[in-house]
Design an enzyme around this catalytic site. Structure first.
Site, PDB file in Angstrom:
ATOM      1  N   SER A   1      -0.898  -8.658  12.797  1.00 34.60           N
ATOM      2  CA  SER A   1      -2.217  -8.282  12.325  1.00 34.60           C
ATOM      3  C   SER A   1      -2.314  -8.594  10.830  1.00 34.60           C
ATOM      4  O   SER A   1      -1.344  -8.403  10.088  1.00 34.60           O
ATOM      5  CB  SER A   1      -2.494  -6.801  12.608  1.00 34.60           C
ATOM      6  OG  SER A   1      -3.865  -6.549  12.366  1.00 34.60           O
ATOM      7  N   GLU A   2      -3.504  -9.060  10.409  1.00 28.36           N
ATOM      8  CA  GLU A   2      -3.659  -9.669   9.085  1.00 28.36           C
ATOM      9  C   GLU A   2      -3.308  -8.755   7.914  1.00 28.36           C
ATOM     10  O   GLU A   2      -2.949  -9.224   6.845  1.00 28.36           O
ATOM     11  CB  GLU A   2      -5.111 -10.107   8.832  1.00 28.36           C
ATOM     12  CG  GLU A   2      -5.775 -10.995   9.789  1.00 28.36           C
ATOM     13  CD  GLU A   2      -6.433 -10.237  10.916  1.00 28.36           C
ATOM     14  OE1 GLU A   2      -5.683  -9.730  11.789  1.00 28.36           O
ATOM     15  OE2 GLU A   2      -7.660 -10.161  10.966  1.00 28.36           O
ATOM     16  N   ASN A   3      -3.492  -7.451   8.091  1.00 24.90           N
ATOM     17  CA  ASN A   3      -3.220  -6.557   6.958  1.00 24.90           C
ATOM     18  C   ASN A   3      -1.727  -6.443   6.666  1.00 24.90           C
ATOM     19  O   ASN A   3      -1.354  -5.954   5.613  1.00 24.90           O
ATOM     20  CB  ASN A   3      -3.862  -5.185   7.171  1.00 24.90           C
ATOM     21  CG  ASN A   3      -3.401  -4.530   8.444  1.00 24.90           C
ATOM     22  OD1 ASN A   3      -3.054  -5.193   9.418  1.00 24.90           O
ATOM     23  ND2 ASN A   3      -3.379  -3.211   8.449  1.00 24.90           N
ATOM     24  N   GLY A   4      -0.874  -6.908   7.591  1.00 25.12           N
ATOM     25  CA  GLY A   4       0.537  -6.970   7.245  1.00 25.12           C
ATOM     26  C   GLY A   4       1.492  -6.297   8.211  1.00 25.12           C
ATOM     27  O   GLY A   4       2.316  -5.472   7.800  1.00 25.12           O
TER      28      GLY A   4
ATOM     29  N   SER B   1       1.386 -12.216   4.804  1.00 27.36           N
ATOM     30  CA  SER B   1       0.642 -12.295   6.057  1.00 27.36           C
ATOM     31  C   SER B   1      -0.142 -13.604   6.157  1.00 27.36           C
ATOM     32  O   SER B   1      -0.119 -14.285   7.187  1.00 27.36           O
ATOM     33  CB  SER B   1      -0.322 -11.110   6.157  1.00 27.36           C
ATOM     34  OG  SER B   1      -1.071 -11.182   7.333  1.00 27.36           O
TER      35      SER B   1
END
Lengths: 267, 225
Positions: free
Chosen positions: B46-49, B95
């Site tokens: 997931s993009e937030n990390g 990320s």
């Protein structure tokens, strides 16, 4: 050596009108206490640079929920990758549309990748970067295009915030920070890119109280540390309460929408 | 009117594209449902990390689980994640280096896909006041494979697989596979190839609901889940 551990008001005392302010707004790791303090500081004509500009419903804001729009009266420009600014349960949404229309608010759209790599370029003191993101899209407008080794790129300027507001789990008094879970997000890069970085944390320990192997943001990137008071509206506990209210509200909204759809289907 | 596939079935079919050892980012909407059907050994990002996430805490019962939930562990859409062995956390720069590098398969929702593999993912209108781009441009540009899942037609019945996009462009020429509630379509250098059709539908009926021209694969077959 000057003590870095101060109150939010002290940390923000020298922030000036017209400052470019960056913060991470992505759930865990959002500097809510500092955002509220910046609002109270009252500086104006700010440029707000954030990964997400999502609005909280008015009913939640009345109960203390913070979104970037608490700074809206003090903002003249927003640089953002993801926004939910068209939202019927938020009066800030109407205000944003009105101000964009009248020309007192500018919005610069980026992607999440562009947001973070432009900050990173700022951190590295680059003159700019060529990024492949946005080719063939509306982000091309006004940008220099260049082909390098057969690939098209757009020129992007670095972002160097005057003020970086970040959140971390724990600090030592030197300013070394550790983060927990997905609360890192944009915080480390904002700390590196900003001319002046203020970190809010839930706990401060003496040097030696943090395992050097686990430090995410080293002290040299952190100018001030603000320990969030236990009775603060943005203490860990109160954040959980805010989150639960927000989730409950969204579930209710979804149920309402479903009920309406079902009624519409029957009519 | 014939039955189209449910979102769950579309997600099930899309998830079959993933094999153990794959890294994959799932977009909002139908793609998120793929998590439940992805093979064991697929690591989700997931993009937030976060990489290697698994089950999410049920939103409905969060308040009964305050002590069990770690409120600092969420995905990009603010779903709270359970700890699972092998997960890792990192910052947004890491990320997006991952997202841009061709290491991840991206399964994203779609509003329109063109016969050239262009996609409109983030917005229906050029008149948006502010960006809804988020990570969609990075995820589609940098993917090892870009799979778009969506309904075949919009609510008003108009086709979403078109000759030219009319909605704001998210990415040009990057879509590899389209999985809809009627069909599986591959994007090739010579256009769109219909590979599979949903049970009960014929290739001709699918073409009727598609603006772009479909080539019917010689081995076209019924979708399996």
């Amino acid at each position: 050596m000057r003590d870095k551990v101060v109150t939010a008001a002290e940390a923000l005392a020298e922030v000036r009108d017209g400052a470019l302010v960056a913060f991470n707004f992505w759930g865990p790791g959002t500097p809510l206490h500092l955002m509220r303090a910046l609002q109270e500081r009252g500086v104006k004509d700010l440029t707000i640079c954030t990964n997400n500009y999502t609005l909280r419903a008015d009913v939640l804001r009345e109960q203390g929920a913070v979104d970037a729009a608490i700074l809206l009266p003090q903002t003249r420009k927003i640089i953002v990758a993801f926004s939910g600014v068209q939202q019927e349960d938020s009066s800030a949404s109407v205000e944003i549309a009105r101000r964009v229309q009248e020309g007192t608010l500018e919005i610069e759209n980026v992607s999440h990748g562009l947001f973070i790599e432009r900050l990173h370029a700022g951190a590295m003191h680059l003159g700019g970067i060529y990024s492949p993101i946005g080719i063939g899209t509306s982000l091309e407008n006004g940008k220099e295009k260049r082909v390098i080794n057969g690939v098209e790129y757009l020129f992007q300027e670095p972002i160097v915030p005057d003020l970086g507001l970040i959140n971390a789990a724990k600090a030592d008094t030197l300013g070394n920070l550790v983060c927990h879970g997905t609360a890192r997000a944009a915080n480390p890069v904002i700390a590196m890119a900003s001319r002046y970085t203020v970190a809010e944390v839930f706990e401060v320990v003496e040097p030696g109280g943090l395992d050097p192997d686990t430090i995410v943001i080293p002290a040299s990137f952190v100018d001030r540390i603000v320990r969030i008071p236990d009775d603060d509206p943005y203490s860990r506990e109160r954040r959980v309460e805010q989150t639960l209210r927000s989730v409950k509200y969204r579930l209710e909204k979804m149920a309402e929408a479903e009920a309406e759809a079902a009624q519409g289907g029957g009519a | 009117m014939k039955e189209k596939l449910t979102e769950e079935l579309v997600a099930m079919r899309a998830a079959k594209e993933l094999v153990p050892g794959d890294y994959c980012n799932l977009g909002i909407g139908i793609p998120l449902n793929c998590a439940a059907y992805a093979a064991e050994g697929v690591l989700l990002e997931s993009e937030n990390g976060v990489l290697g996430y698994g089950p999410v805490h049920d939103r409905e019962s969060l308040d009964e689980n305050i002590e069990r939930v770690d409120w600092d562990i969420a995905d990009a859409g603010m779903r709270y994640l359970e700890y699972v062995p092998g997960m890792s956390f990192f910052d947004m720069l890491t990320s997006f280096a991952m997202i841009r590098s061709g290491r991840l398969i991206s399964i994203l929702g779609g509003l329109q896909v063109s016969e050239k593999g262009d996609a409109a993912i983030h917005s229906t209108s050029k008149d948006d006041i502010a960006s809804k781009i988020g990570g969609s441009m990075d995820l589609s540009w940098g993917a090892k494979r870009l799979i778009v899942t969506m309904t075949h037609c919009s609510k008003d019945g108009s086709p979403k697989i078109v000759r030219e996009l009319t909605m704001p462009v998210t990415t040009r020429g990057r879509v590899n596979l389209i999985v809809t509630d009627m069909a599986v379509i591959e994007v090739t250098s010579s256009g769109l190839v219909l590979k599979e059709f949903a049970p009960g539908w014929t290739p001709e009926e699918i073409q009727e609901q598609t603006e772009a021209t479909l080539t019917i694969a010689p081995d076209v077959r019924e979708m399996e889940f």
